[in-house]
Enzyme design. Structure first.
Site, PDB file in Angstrom:
ATOM      1  N   ASN A 136       6.101  24.445 192.493  1.00  0.00           N
ATOM      2  CA  ASN A 136       6.073  25.901 192.625  1.00  0.00           C
ATOM      3  C   ASN A 136       4.877  26.444 191.815  1.00  0.00           C
ATOM      4  O   ASN A 136       4.785  26.205 190.617  1.00  0.00           O
ATOM      5  CB  ASN A 136       7.397  26.453 192.080  1.00  0.00           C
ATOM      6  CG  ASN A 136       7.467  27.965 192.175  1.00  0.00           C
ATOM      7  OD1 ASN A 136       6.506  28.659 191.878  1.00  0.00           O
ATOM      8  ND2 ASN A 136       8.609  28.477 192.574  1.00  0.00           N
TER       9      ASN A 136
ATOM     10  N   ASP B  52       3.963  29.703 191.552  1.00  0.00           N
ATOM     11  CA  ASP B  52       4.092  31.139 191.236  1.00  0.00           C
ATOM     12  C   ASP B  52       3.454  31.511 189.891  1.00  0.00           C
ATOM     13  O   ASP B  52       2.847  32.569 189.753  1.00  0.00           O
ATOM     14  CB  ASP B  52       5.570  31.549 191.121  1.00  0.00           C
ATOM     15  CG  ASP B  52       6.302  31.522 192.447  1.00  0.00           C
ATOM     16  OD1 ASP B  52       5.646  31.321 193.489  1.00  0.00           O
ATOM     17  OD2 ASP B  52       7.533  31.702 192.435  1.00  0.00           O
ATOM     18  N   HIS B  53       3.643  30.621 188.905  1.00  0.00           N
ATOM     19  CA  HIS B  53       3.209  30.998 187.556  1.00  0.00           C
ATOM     20  C   HIS B  53       1.697  31.031 187.399  1.00  0.00           C
ATOM     21  O   HIS B  53       1.175  31.671 186.488  1.00  0.00           O
ATOM     22  CB  HIS B  53       3.867  30.084 186.519  1.00  0.00           C
ATOM     23  CG  HIS B  53       5.350  30.296 186.493  1.00  0.00           C
ATOM     24  ND1 HIS B  53       5.912  31.452 186.018  1.00  0.00           N
ATOM     25  CD2 HIS B  53       6.366  29.538 186.961  1.00  0.00           C
ATOM     26  CE1 HIS B  53       7.222  31.395 186.180  1.00  0.00           C
ATOM     27  NE2 HIS B  53       7.514  30.241 186.747  1.00  0.00           N
TER      28      HIS B  53
ATOM     29  N   HIS C 281       7.240  31.886 195.882  1.00  0.00           N
ATOM     30  CA  HIS C 281       8.278  32.901 196.054  1.00  0.00           C
ATOM     31  C   HIS C 281       7.560  34.228 196.252  1.00  0.00           C
ATOM     32  O   HIS C 281       6.934  34.742 195.325  1.00  0.00           O
ATOM     33  CB  HIS C 281       9.159  32.932 194.803  1.00  0.00           C
ATOM     34  CG  HIS C 281      10.302  33.899 194.873  1.00  0.00           C
ATOM     35  ND1 HIS C 281      11.253  33.987 193.889  1.00  0.00           N
ATOM     36  CD2 HIS C 281      10.658  34.820 195.796  1.00  0.00           C
ATOM     37  CE1 HIS C 281      12.147  34.920 194.211  1.00  0.00           C
ATOM     38  NE2 HIS C 281      11.787  35.451 195.366  1.00  0.00           N
TER      39      HIS C 281
ATOM     40  N   ARG D  25       7.883  37.767 196.254  1.00  0.00           N
ATOM     41  CA  ARG D  25       8.883  38.749 195.819  1.00  0.00           C
ATOM     42  C   ARG D  25       8.607  40.106 196.432  1.00  0.00           C
ATOM     43  O   ARG D  25       7.458  40.446 196.714  1.00  0.00           O
ATOM     44  CB  ARG D  25       8.860  38.870 194.289  1.00  0.00           C
ATOM     45  CG  ARG D  25       9.566  37.725 193.604  1.00  0.00           C
ATOM     46  CD  ARG D  25       9.541  37.922 192.094  1.00  0.00           C
ATOM     47  NE  ARG D  25      10.481  37.026 191.464  1.00  0.00           N
ATOM     48  CZ  ARG D  25      11.733  37.349 191.145  1.00  0.00           C
ATOM     49  NH1 ARG D  25      12.199  38.565 191.379  1.00  0.00           N
ATOM     50  NH2 ARG D  25      12.531  36.476 190.596  1.00  0.00           N
TER      51      ARG D  25
ATOM     52  N   ARG E 232       5.144  40.614 192.257  1.00  0.00           N
ATOM     53  CA  ARG E 232       4.709  40.517 190.854  1.00  0.00           C
ATOM     54  C   ARG E 232       3.802  39.304 190.612  1.00  0.00           C
ATOM     55  O   ARG E 232       3.048  39.282 189.663  1.00  0.00           O
ATOM     56  CB  ARG E 232       5.897  40.489 189.910  1.00  0.00           C
ATOM     57  CG  ARG E 232       6.693  39.209 189.957  1.00  0.00           C
ATOM     58  CD  ARG E 232       7.669  39.130 188.805  1.00  0.00           C
ATOM     59  NE  ARG E 232       8.812  39.987 189.024  1.00  0.00           N
ATOM     60  CZ  ARG E 232      10.017  39.714 188.523  1.00  0.00           C
ATOM     61  NH1 ARG E 232      10.200  38.656 187.761  1.00  0.00           N
ATOM     62  NH2 ARG E 232      11.041  40.496 188.770  1.00  0.00           N
TER      63      ARG E 232
ATOM     64  N   GLU F 142      10.035  30.668 199.389  1.00  0.00           N
ATOM     65  CA  GLU F 142      11.261  31.230 198.793  1.00  0.00           C
ATOM     66  C   GLU F 142      11.238  32.724 199.007  1.00  0.00           C
ATOM     67  O   GLU F 142      10.211  33.371 198.753  1.00  0.00           O
ATOM     68  CB  GLU F 142      11.234  31.004 197.278  1.00  0.00           C
ATOM     69  CG  GLU F 142      11.871  29.752 196.809  1.00  0.00           C
ATOM     70  CD  GLU F 142      11.827  29.706 195.285  1.00  0.00           C
ATOM     71  OE1 GLU F 142      11.954  30.749 194.629  1.00  0.00           O
ATOM     72  OE2 GLU F 142      11.637  28.604 194.782  1.00  0.00           O
TER      73      GLU F 142
ATOM     74  N   THR G  39      14.583  33.774 189.067  1.00  0.00           N
ATOM     75  CA  THR G  39      15.820  33.748 189.844  1.00  0.00           C
ATOM     76  C   THR G  39      16.957  33.322 188.922  1.00  0.00           C
ATOM     77  O   THR G  39      16.925  32.230 188.363  1.00  0.00           O
ATOM     78  CB  THR G  39      15.680  32.746 191.015  1.00  0.00           C
ATOM     79  OG1 THR G  39      14.405  32.961 191.618  1.00  0.00           O
ATOM     80  CG2 THR G  39      16.763  32.943 192.038  1.00  0.00           C
TER      81      THR G  39
ATOM     82  N   GLU H 294      19.658  23.881 198.111  1.00  0.00           N
ATOM     83  CA  GLU H 294      19.028  23.578 196.826  1.00  0.00           C
ATOM     84  C   GLU H 294      20.045  23.957 195.762  1.00  0.00           C
ATOM     85  O   GLU H 294      20.440  25.116 195.640  1.00  0.00           O
ATOM     86  CB  GLU H 294      17.731  24.372 196.646  1.00  0.00           C
ATOM     87  CG  GLU H 294      17.051  24.009 195.313  1.00  0.00           C
ATOM     88  CD  GLU H 294      15.745  24.761 195.071  1.00  0.00           C
ATOM     89  OE1 GLU H 294      15.102  25.215 196.042  1.00  0.00           O
ATOM     90  OE2 GLU H 294      15.383  24.890 193.889  1.00  0.00           O
TER      91      GLU H 294
ATOM     92  N   HIS I  10      15.293  24.317 189.391  1.00  0.00           N
ATOM     93  CA  HIS I  10      15.321  25.421 188.428  1.00  0.00           C
ATOM     94  C   HIS I  10      15.530  24.900 187.014  1.00  0.00           C
ATOM     95  O   HIS I  10      16.509  24.216 186.742  1.00  0.00           O
ATOM     96  CB  HIS I  10      16.387  26.477 188.750  1.00  0.00           C
ATOM     97  CG  HIS I  10      15.942  27.843 188.311  1.00  0.00           C
ATOM     98  ND1 HIS I  10      15.951  28.236 187.002  1.00  0.00           N
ATOM     99  CD2 HIS I  10      15.412  28.873 189.000  1.00  0.00           C
ATOM    100  CE1 HIS I  10      15.460  29.456 186.914  1.00  0.00           C
ATOM    101  NE2 HIS I  10      15.114  29.875 188.107  1.00  0.00           N
TER     102      HIS I  10
ATOM    103  N   GLY J 257       8.626  24.231 188.874  1.00  0.00           N
ATOM    104  CA  GLY J 257       7.472  25.105 188.693  1.00  0.00           C
ATOM    105  C   GLY J 257       7.037  25.245 187.250  1.00  0.00           C
ATOM    106  O   GLY J 257       6.029  24.679 186.819  1.00  0.00           O
TER     107      GLY J 257
HETATM  108  N1  PXP Z   1      13.973  26.693 192.903  1.00  0.00           N
HETATM  109  C1  PXP Z   1      14.161  28.015 193.065  1.00  0.00           C
HETATM  110  C2  PXP Z   1      15.039  28.478 194.172  1.00  0.00           C
HETATM  111  C3  PXP Z   1      13.530  28.954 192.228  1.00  0.00           C
HETATM  112  O1  PXP Z   1      13.735  30.277 192.401  1.00  0.00           O
HETATM  113  C4  PXP Z   1      12.665  28.479 191.218  1.00  0.00           C
HETATM  114  C5  PXP Z   1      11.940  29.449 190.344  1.00  0.00           C
HETATM  115  O2  PXP Z   1      11.015  30.162 191.078  1.00  0.00           O
HETATM  116  C6  PXP Z   1      12.491  27.092 191.096  1.00  0.00           C
HETATM  117  C7  PXP Z   1      13.169  26.226 191.925  1.00  0.00           C
HETATM  118  C8  PXP Z   1      11.600  26.511 190.054  1.00  0.00           C
HETATM  119  O3  PXP Z   1      12.137  26.760 188.807  1.00  0.00           O
HETATM  120  P1  PXP Z   1      11.293  26.444 187.502  1.00  0.00           P
HETATM  121  O4  PXP Z   1      10.078  27.321 187.553  1.00  0.00           O
HETATM  122  O5  PXP Z   1      12.218  26.767 186.394  1.00  0.00           O
HETATM  123  O6  PXP Z   1      10.926  24.989 187.580  1.00  0.00           O
END
Ligand code: PXP
Length: 238
Positions: free
Chosen positions: A6, A8-9, A42, A44, A48, A69, A100, A150, A189, A211
């Site tokens: 992921n 996103d960050h 993701h 959103r 963001r 996502e 999330t 998931e 997650h 992520g």
């Molecule tokens: N799975 C889902 C459904 C999520 O919402 C997230 C966070 O965006 C992740 C996995 C990844 O989580 P993390 O960033 O804590 O590894």
């Protein structure tokens, strides 16, 4: 077992300055070179981190599984049908949350989620539901007609000692139950370089979606080189 990364960050850091770097698309390419089997973003409602532009370009250049996502809302369903990721993961979304926070309320929102799943599947895109490690929620997800699940590992990741063992057992039981129902099962997650071991040893898991810990480590393992390169540049001008 597949690894979906992921990114996103990376977009979160970019959005801190509303600029063009670091680009999550470039990060995705590097993740793939590192062996990622999939890329997750993701999108959103409040945009963001990931922007519509990121998703569009990722669709054009990601050769591995692109997992979108999103919340089960009209706007996002429209985007998914247009962009056509390789799979969609439906997640709950609250504006005020940092990330999330829990799995989908599949029981409470069964009709709405089912409608979203059917619309997306109708376009030939498989749908995964992000749910808490609960046997009840797994049964409801099966009724809804999800292709995949998931299982939320956040509580396991945040717990310590005996609590963590209890949370791990819930995840293990959930994976087993979902596989027995014929569903493909992923987990994700809060997983990091230390707590991932217990999850990796669960039989039959299809993949992990990770992520924050990977992006966090990338910032640190890349720091030395980034500073060295800047020092070299500065050193040239005396
Ligand atoms: N799975 C889902 C459904 C999520 O919402 C997230 C966070 O965006 C992740 C996995 C990844 O989580 P993390 O960033 O804590 O590894």
């Amino acid at each position: 077992m597949i690894l979906g990364v992921n990114v996103d960050h990376v977009a979160t850091i970019r959005q801190a300055r509303r600029g063009i770097e670091p680009d999550p698309v470039m990060a995705a390419t590097l993740a793939i070179l590192g062996g990622a089997d999939g890329i997750t973003v993701h999108l959103r409602e409040d945009r963001r981190h990931i922007q519509d532009r990121d998703l569009k370009i990722l669709r054009e250049c990601v050769p591995v599984e692109l997992n979108l996502e999103m919340a089960a809302i009209k706007e996002m369903i429209g985007i998914a049908l247009k962009v056509r990721p390789d799979m969609v993961t439906l997640v709950p979304e609250k504006r005020e949350e940092l990330t999330t926070e829990g799995g989908l309320a599949v029981k409470k929102q069964k009709a709405n989620i089912r409608k979203a799943v059917q619309r997306i599947q109708g376009a030939g895109i498989p749908v995964s539901l992000f749910i808490n490690p609960s046997v009840d929620d797994i049964n409801v997800s099966k009724e809804i007609g999800a292709d995949m699940l998931e299982i939320h590992t956040g509580l396991y990741a945040n717990a310590r000692g005996k609590e963590q063992e209890k949370e791990l057992l819930k995840v293990i039981r959930s994976v087993k139950e979902a596989i027995n129902l014929g569903l493909k099962v992923n987990a994700g997650h809060g997983l990091n370089y230390f707590n991932v071991k217990n999850i990796v040893s669960i039989n039959g898991l299809r993949g992990l979606y990770i992520g924050h810990s990977i992006i966090s480590r990338a910032v640190l393992v890349g720091m030395e080189r980034a500073v060295k390169e800047m020092k070299e540049l500065i050193g040239k001008v005396k």
